[in-house]
Enzyme design. Structure first.
Site, PDB file in Angstrom:
ATOM      1  N   ALA A   1      30.475 -55.905  24.960  1.00 45.32           N
ATOM      2  CA  ALA A   1      31.678 -55.115  24.547  1.00 45.32           C
ATOM      3  C   ALA A   1      32.829 -55.747  23.628  1.00 45.32           C
ATOM      4  O   ALA A   1      32.579 -57.018  23.685  1.00 45.32           O
ATOM      5  CB  ALA A   1      32.425 -54.787  26.125  1.00 45.32           C
ATOM      6  N   CYS A   2      33.476 -54.861  23.010  1.00 47.43           N
ATOM      7  CA  CYS A   2      34.546 -55.407  22.375  1.00 47.43           C
ATOM      8  C   CYS A   2      35.685 -54.482  22.262  1.00 47.43           C
ATOM      9  O   CYS A   2      35.523 -53.409  23.094  1.00 47.43           O
ATOM     10  CB  CYS A   2      34.161 -55.715  20.847  1.00 47.43           C
ATOM     11  N   ARG A   3      36.697 -54.612  21.814  1.00 47.85           N
ATOM     12  CA  ARG A   3      37.956 -53.609  21.906  1.00 47.85           C
ATOM     13  C   ARG A   3      37.572 -52.235  21.457  1.00 47.85           C
ATOM     14  O   ARG A   3      37.908 -51.202  22.228  1.00 47.85           O
ATOM     15  CB  ARG A   3      39.262 -54.150  21.135  1.00 47.85           C
TER      16      ARG A   3
END
Length: 92
Positions: A7-9
């Site tokens: 996951a990332c932003r």
């Protein structure tokens, strides 16, 4: 089989590149890990074993999951492999 969330932003650029590299490392080394992909907003609902994200996000997310890996260089398969091996060793 372990389950990992990458996951990332925004769940678009960096985490998608990271997922491609993580999937390559998993296949090449036959690691017992199934990787999923999403935004950091999904971390709260994630019930898997491992969160893989960019190193700068680790301080904000470390208390929300069982185990977290922060990657410095998204293209460095050696770094990814070493950190996945450590996770697998720690989780046995």
């Amino acid at each position: 089989m372990k389950t990992a969330l990458i996951a990332c932003r925004t769940g678009m650029g960096s985490s998608m590149m990271l997922k491609i590299k993580v999937d390559q490392v998993i296949r090449e080394n036959k690691f017992p890990i199934k990787a999923e992909h999403n935004t950091i907003d999904a971390v709260g609902q994630f019930k898997g074993d491992l969160l893989i994200t960019m190193a700068d996000l680790v301080p904000d997310l470390k208390n929300k999951v069982k185990y977290i890996i922060g990657i410095q260089n998204l293209m460095d398969k050696k770094e990814i492999k070493e950190k996945l091996e450590k996770f697998l060793a720690d989780s046995n």
